[in-house]
Design a protein around this motif. Structure first.
Motif, mmCIF file in Angstrom:
data_model
loop_
_atom_site.group_PDB
_atom_site.id
_atom_site.type_symbol
_atom_site.label_atom_id
_atom_site.label_comp_id
_atom_site.label_asym_id
_atom_site.label_seq_id
_atom_site.Cartn_x
_atom_site.Cartn_y
_atom_site.Cartn_z
ATOM 1 N N LEU A 24 20.659 79.700 9.751
ATOM 2 C CA LEU A 24 19.396 79.267 10.281
ATOM 3 C C LEU A 24 19.090 79.303 11.584
ATOM 4 O O LEU A 24 19.922 78.511 12.401
ATOM 5 C CB LEU A 24 19.027 77.844 9.536
ATOM 6 C CG LEU A 24 19.154 78.000 7.952
ATOM 7 C CD1 LEU A 24 19.146 76.535 7.593
ATOM 8 C CD2 LEU A 24 18.184 78.734 7.355
ATOM 9 N N SER A 26 16.613 78.492 15.041
ATOM 10 C CA SER A 26 15.508 77.532 15.316
ATOM 11 C C SER A 26 14.876 78.243 16.472
ATOM 12 O O SER A 26 15.552 78.864 17.344
ATOM 13 C CB SER A 26 15.793 75.986 15.336
ATOM 14 O OG SER A 26 16.206 75.691 14.103
ATOM 15 N N PHE A 33 14.867 73.145 11.285
ATOM 16 C CA PHE A 33 15.305 73.367 10.018
ATOM 17 C C PHE A 33 15.805 72.037 9.395
ATOM 18 O O PHE A 33 16.145 72.203 8.004
ATOM 19 C CB PHE A 33 16.297 74.483 10.019
ATOM 20 C CG PHE A 33 15.524 75.981 10.153
ATOM 21 C CD1 PHE A 33 14.936 76.473 8.986
ATOM 22 C CD2 PHE A 33 15.965 76.678 11.380
ATOM 23 C CE1 PHE A 33 14.457 77.516 9.204
ATOM 24 C CE2 PHE A 33 15.232 77.845 11.349
ATOM 25 C CZ PHE A 33 14.548 78.457 10.350
ATOM 26 N N ARG A 50 22.958 75.718 10.435
ATOM 27 C CA ARG A 50 22.155 75.564 11.540
ATOM 28 C C ARG A 50 22.945 75.089 12.957
ATOM 29 O O ARG A 50 23.921 74.406 12.960
ATOM 30 C CB ARG A 50 20.959 74.593 11.230
ATOM 31 C CG ARG A 50 21.488 72.881 11.320
ATOM 32 C CD ARG A 50 20.125 72.307 10.839
ATOM 33 N NE ARG A 50 20.527 70.651 11.214
ATOM 34 C CZ ARG A 50 20.485 70.143 12.440
ATOM 35 N NH1 ARG A 50 20.007 70.803 13.289
ATOM 36 N NH2 ARG A 50 20.900 68.883 12.474
#
Length: 272
Positions: A24, A26, A33, A50
């Motif tokens: 993920l 950002s 996230f 993340r």
């Protein structure tokens, strides 16, 4: 968060859940996230990774502009550090640009690509967006980073700053304070690098993985136009519209976004 030393820098990262890996990525809010990874629909069957890109939060800060290609190389090095050979990747806004670049540069490593309102500033609507965002840029240039972020986030989120701040602090406590600390990265490093990103029709056509384009029903014309661009150029693209939200879609309504991602990922496993 844990720390990985890669490409001569340190990146903070966190892993939640188990199953197929999902990276993920950002944009302006380093922890944007967090609400999404908390959703059982997504974390039940996936290993969610993340991280803070270079320049964000406790990750190493380097002089700008940092090209999208550099962020993509960092992301790949993080995967190498974690021993992950093939992965789903999802990004929001400028993070989606990194996801798209990864898919182009390393098709053997990227199984699918989820683009949550890709920040592509070269489309015709980009000029109008920059005009709308001009007060934020002026505030930052004038030494008012907190005001600049308030103006920018209110614009992209489609809500007044009081409501926007309340939403962010409810879903990600401390995120506004951190965003102010990261303002130099956003305005002086991230945006200049994104503005130089040469992503055109041929680049989009080169993405051969399944792509999910996610759009908020109340978003700005820029992202409506970007979604149309992806629809016309990416060979294998699916679309999902999240009702009643703008650009901060996965923060405003993490559950339907998580459910849409989970359905997409289940349909396109890392190992068919």
């Amino acid at each position: 968060m844990d720390t990985a030393t890669i490409n001569g820098i340190e990146l903070e990262y966190e892993i939640r859940g188990a199953g197929e890996p999902v990276l993920l990525i950002s944009p302006v809010l380093a922890d944007s996230f967090v609400p999404l990874v908390a959703e059982p629909a997504l974390n039940r069957d996936h290993r969610l990774i993340r991280y803070h890109k270079r320049g964000w939060s406790g990750s190493t800060h380097t002089p700008g502009p940092v090209p999208v290609t550099t962020h993509a190389a960092d992301a790949l090095a993080l995967l190498d550090h974690l021993g992950i050979d093939r992965v789903h990747v999802a990004g929001h806004s400028s993070g989606a640009a990194v996801a798209a670049q990864l898919a182009q540069d390393h098709p053997d490593r990227i199984a699918t690509v989820a683009l949550l309102e890709l920040a592509l500033l070269s489309v015709p609507a980009g000029e109008a967006f920059f005009a709308q965002a001009a007060p934020a840029f002026e505030a930052y240039a004038g030494g008012e980073p907190e005001h600049a972020l308030a103006l920018f986030l209110s614009l992209v989120g489609g809500m007044d700053w009081e409501r926007c701040r309340t939403l962010l602090e409810e879903r990600m406590p401390g995120s506004v304070e951190q965003a102010v600390k990261d303002a130099d990265t956003f305005f002086g490093v991230e945006l200049p690098g994104l503005a130089e990103w040469p992503f055109g029709p041929d680049d989009a056509a080169a993405i051969r993985q399944p792509v999910l384009s996610v759009l908020g029903s109340r978003t700005l014309p820029l992202w409506v136009e970007v979604a149309a661009f992806l629809r016309a150029t990416v060979p294998d693209v699916e679309e999902c519209v999240i009702d009643g939200v703008g650009h901060l879609l996965h923060i405003e309504q993490p559950r339907p976004v998580a459910e849409a991602l989970a359905r997409f990922l289940a349909a396109h496993p890392v190992t068919p």
